[in-house]
Design a protein around this motif. Structure first.
Motif, PDB file in Angstrom:
ATOM      1  N   GLU A  31       0.080   3.945  -0.350  1.00  0.00           N
ATOM      2  CA  GLU A  31      -1.316   3.831   0.071  1.00  0.00           C
ATOM      3  C   GLU A  31      -2.239   3.909  -1.139  1.00  0.00           C
ATOM      4  O   GLU A  31      -3.182   3.120  -1.266  1.00  0.00           O
ATOM      5  N   TRP A  32      -1.954   4.834  -2.061  1.00  0.00           N
ATOM      6  CA  TRP A  32      -2.750   4.965  -3.271  1.00  0.00           C
ATOM      7  C   TRP A  32      -2.616   3.723  -4.144  1.00  0.00           C
ATOM      8  O   TRP A  32      -3.601   3.221  -4.690  1.00  0.00           O
ATOM      9  N   LEU A  33      -1.382   3.221  -4.259  1.00  0.00           N
ATOM     10  CA  LEU A  33      -1.143   2.014  -5.053  1.00  0.00           C
ATOM     11  C   LEU A  33      -1.881   0.816  -4.472  1.00  0.00           C
ATOM     12  O   LEU A  33      -2.459   0.013  -5.211  1.00  0.00           O
ATOM     13  N   GLY A  34      -1.867   0.706  -3.152  1.00  0.00           N
ATOM     14  CA  GLY A  34      -2.562  -0.406  -2.498  1.00  0.00           C
ATOM     15  C   GLY A  34      -4.059  -0.358  -2.725  1.00  0.00           C
ATOM     16  O   GLY A  34      -4.692  -1.389  -2.973  1.00  0.00           O
ATOM     17  N   SER A  35      -4.644   0.832  -2.651  1.00  0.00           N
ATOM     18  CA  SER A  35      -6.087   0.929  -2.886  1.00  0.00           C
ATOM     19  C   SER A  35      -6.425   0.658  -4.346  1.00  0.00           C
ATOM     20  O   SER A  35      -7.461   0.056  -4.640  1.00  0.00           O
ATOM     21  N   ALA A  36      -5.552   1.067  -5.276  1.00  0.00           N
ATOM     22  CA  ALA A  36      -5.791   0.790  -6.689  1.00  0.00           C
ATOM     23  C   ALA A  36      -5.709  -0.707  -6.967  1.00  0.00           C
ATOM     24  O   ALA A  36      -6.543  -1.266  -7.704  1.00  0.00           O
ATOM     25  N   ILE A  37      -4.740  -1.390  -6.375  1.00  0.00           N
ATOM     26  CA  ILE A  37      -4.598  -2.838  -6.577  1.00  0.00           C
ATOM     27  C   ILE A  37      -5.771  -3.580  -5.928  1.00  0.00           C
ATOM     28  O   ILE A  37      -6.279  -4.556  -6.479  1.00  0.00           O
ATOM     29  N   SER A  38      -6.229  -3.100  -4.786  1.00  0.00           N
ATOM     30  CA  SER A  38      -7.384  -3.717  -4.129  1.00  0.00           C
ATOM     31  C   SER A  38      -8.640  -3.553  -4.986  1.00  0.00           C
ATOM     32  O   SER A  38      -9.440  -4.489  -5.110  1.00  0.00           O
ATOM     33  N   TRP A  39      -8.819  -2.379  -5.583  1.00  0.00           N
ATOM     34  CA  TRP A  39      -9.959  -2.166  -6.463  1.00  0.00           C
ATOM     35  C   TRP A  39      -9.874  -3.067  -7.688  1.00  0.00           C
ATOM     36  O   TRP A  39     -10.876  -3.655  -8.116  1.00  0.00           O
ATOM     37  N   LEU A  40      -8.677  -3.205  -8.253  1.00  0.00           N
ATOM     38  CA  LEU A  40      -8.479  -4.060  -9.415  1.00  0.00           C
ATOM     39  C   LEU A  40      -8.765  -5.522  -9.072  1.00  0.00           C
ATOM     40  O   LEU A  40      -9.401  -6.239  -9.852  1.00  0.00           O
ATOM     41  N   ALA A  41      -8.343  -5.955  -7.903  1.00  0.00           N
ATOM     42  CA  ALA A  41      -8.611  -7.335  -7.484  1.00  0.00           C
ATOM     43  C   ALA A  41     -10.109  -7.562  -7.324  1.00  0.00           C
ATOM     44  O   ALA A  41     -10.622  -8.625  -7.679  1.00  0.00           O
TER      45      ALA A  41
END
Length: 53
Positions: A31-41
């Protein structure tokens, strides 16, 4: 025969007790990884195109 049944019950109890918390920790990590990747995108998306293709 009873020894085998008790062993099976013990194994099931151990899987239920110790099998759920590693999965919940793994879920939090993803979940943390997904939110970090979404922020990066969102940060990389300069022009609002979301990619050329």
């Amino acid at each position: 025969m009873i020894k085998h049944i008790l062993l099976i019950i013990l194994i099931i109890a151990l899987v239920v007790l110790f099998g759920t918390w590693p999965l919940s920790i793994l879920g939090k990590v993803f979940e943390w990884l997904g939110s970090a990747i979404s922020w990066l995108a969102g940060a990389i998306n300069f022009f609002g195109w979301n990619g050329i293709v």
